[in-house]
Design a protein around this motif. Structure first.
Motif, PDB file in Angstrom:
ATOM      1  N   GLY A 260      47.710  30.817  49.327  1.00  0.00           N
ATOM      2  CA  GLY A 260      48.598  31.388  48.436  1.00  0.00           C
ATOM      3  C   GLY A 260      47.927  32.309  47.569  1.00  0.00           C
ATOM      4  O   GLY A 260      47.010  31.872  46.717  1.00  0.00           O
ATOM      5  N   LEU A 261      48.289  33.648  47.537  1.00  0.00           N
ATOM      6  CA  LEU A 261      47.501  34.546  46.749  1.00  0.00           C
ATOM      7  C   LEU A 261      48.524  35.235  45.550  1.00  0.00           C
ATOM      8  O   LEU A 261      49.632  35.088  45.774  1.00  0.00           O
ATOM      9  N   GLY A 262      47.848  35.145  44.298  1.00  0.00           N
ATOM     10  CA  GLY A 262      48.927  35.736  43.422  1.00  0.00           C
ATOM     11  C   GLY A 262      48.176  35.692  42.055  1.00  0.00           C
ATOM     12  O   GLY A 262      46.902  36.132  42.101  1.00  0.00           O
ATOM     13  N   VAL A 263      48.738  35.530  40.786  1.00  0.00           N
ATOM     14  CA  VAL A 263      47.960  35.659  39.516  1.00  0.00           C
ATOM     15  C   VAL A 263      47.105  34.384  39.246  1.00  0.00           C
ATOM     16  O   VAL A 263      47.728  33.243  39.648  1.00  0.00           O
ATOM     17  N   GLY A 264      46.066  34.522  38.858  1.00  0.00           N
ATOM     18  CA  GLY A 264      45.378  33.170  38.627  1.00  0.00           C
ATOM     19  C   GLY A 264      45.586  32.692  37.137  1.00  0.00           C
ATOM     20  O   GLY A 264      46.515  33.468  36.454  1.00  0.00           O
ATOM     21  N   ARG A 265      45.240  31.489  37.069  1.00  0.00           N
ATOM     22  CA  ARG A 265      45.732  30.672  35.992  1.00  0.00           C
ATOM     23  C   ARG A 265      44.889  31.230  34.708  1.00  0.00           C
ATOM     24  O   ARG A 265      45.311  31.018  33.389  1.00  0.00           O
ATOM     25  N   ALA A 266      43.645  31.700  34.849  1.00  0.00           N
ATOM     26  CA  ALA A 266      42.913  32.376  33.656  1.00  0.00           C
ATOM     27  C   ALA A 266      43.574  33.412  32.937  1.00  0.00           C
ATOM     28  O   ALA A 266      44.023  34.325  33.692  1.00  0.00           O
ATOM     29  N   GLU A 267      43.333  33.243  31.585  1.00  0.00           N
ATOM     30  CA  GLU A 267      44.124  34.383  30.902  1.00  0.00           C
ATOM     31  C   GLU A 267      43.001  35.264  30.561  1.00  0.00           C
ATOM     32  O   GLU A 267      41.957  35.034  30.281  1.00  0.00           O
ATOM     33  N   LEU A 268      43.275  36.693  30.999  1.00  0.00           N
ATOM     34  CA  LEU A 268      42.741  38.037  30.635  1.00  0.00           C
ATOM     35  C   LEU A 268      42.741  38.382  29.551  1.00  0.00           C
ATOM     36  O   LEU A 268      43.853  39.062  29.241  1.00  0.00           O
TER      37      LEU A 268
END
Length: 298
Positions: A260-268
């Motif tokens: 599963g690829l997508g937006v990571g959980r870390a806040e940028l």
């Protein structure tokens, strides 16, 4: 090309003339765009102000009277902030309506994390009976909105500034579209991820499926595409892994691997621009190619 949000406003405004039971409920967002429609239909275009719980509750109340409400604001204010009202006022009361979001995961980075909603589809996934559309082009957004207005069920339409260069024929009931066929694996591109996925997989012997309706998940389509080589990559414009469980269930009786690829959980926190967020999350063509080729078996 107009944006998906522009097309939503123009389409919904026309539909108000065509569908007497249709109503649009706003929370200031896009109110200027709907001003002509509000003047023409003051009883069916309602702006409740920045009161998102009331926004959803008012829409559900209209549905209880037999109306077909379109409830609209940014995704973070439509799904996350009033989630209890989405769960109870629509779901528990068993009424239908259309939630239409804007803003996507990071369409307006300068707005900060309060205006980002990479977890919206995952959150909607905890509720029963919702259809989820993720168009990749304004034309597709219009088609899916029109289909949704004609029904009576619960629908979430996720709009974004990111869009593919060309629209494909879509339908909320047709399942995933086969864009390219191959033998080494299957890559599912969701909505506005298609162009980047096609660029990333150029020259690779993989099948590419295009998904604009992700719930219900096209189990039969994924099984047909995967065949005996059930290596599946899902590229979504929201939280990575959101549809991994659905893909795993589709292939439960087959040996399979799912990435599963997508937006990571870390806040940028260096908010930057939309394109920079794509690159930072590995959703640009180069980042996708590296991870897809690293996952596929020779």
């Amino acid at each position: 090309m107009d944006t998906m949000r522009d097309r939503f406003i123009s389409t919904a405004s026309r539909l108000l003339h065509e569908e007497p039971r249709l109503a649009v409920v706003l929370a200031d967002i896009s109110a200027d765009g709907f001003e002509p429609a509000r003047r023409a239909h003051p009883d069916r275009v309602i702006n409740v102000g920045i009161r998102e719980q009331l926004l959803v509750g008012a829409g559900a109340g209209m549905a209880l009277t037999g109306m077909r409400p379109i409830v609209h604001t940014f995704a973070s204010f439509l799904v996350e902030r009033p989630f209890e009202q989405v769960k109870l006022d629509f779901g528990h009361q068993g009424v239908g309506g259309i939630l239409v979001s804007a803003g996507g995961s990071y369409d307006w980075p300068a707005g900060g994390f309060t205006h980002m909603a990479p977890g919206d589809v995952a959150l909607m996934d905890t509720l029963d009976g919702w259809t989820v559309h993720v168009p990749g082009h304004p034309d597709e957004a219009e088609t899916l909105l029109r289909e949704s207005v004609a029904g009576d069920d619960r629908v979430y339409v996720r709009l974004s500034l990111q869009a593919n260069r060309e629209a494909l024929p879509v339908s909320g009931t047709a399942g995933f579209t086969v864009v390219r066929e191959g033998r080494r694996g299957t890559v599912i591109a969701v909505g506005p991820m298609l162009d980047n996925v096609l660029a990333a997989t150029e020259g690779l012997d993989v099948t590419v499926l295009y998904a604009t309706t992700v719930r219900p998940f096209d189990t039969a389509g994924v099984r047909r595409a995967a065949g005996a080589n059930a290596d599946v990559v899902i590229v979504e414009p929201y939280l990575a892994g959101t549809s991994a469980a659905a893909a795993g269930e589709a292939l439960i009786d087959l040996p399979h691997r799912v990435l599963g690829l997508g937006v990571g959980r870390a806040e940028l926190r260096r908010y930057g621009q939309l394109e920079e967020h794509l690159t930072a999350h590995g959703l640009d063509p180069r980042g996708l190619r590296e991870r897809i080729t690293g996952f596929l078996r020779p």
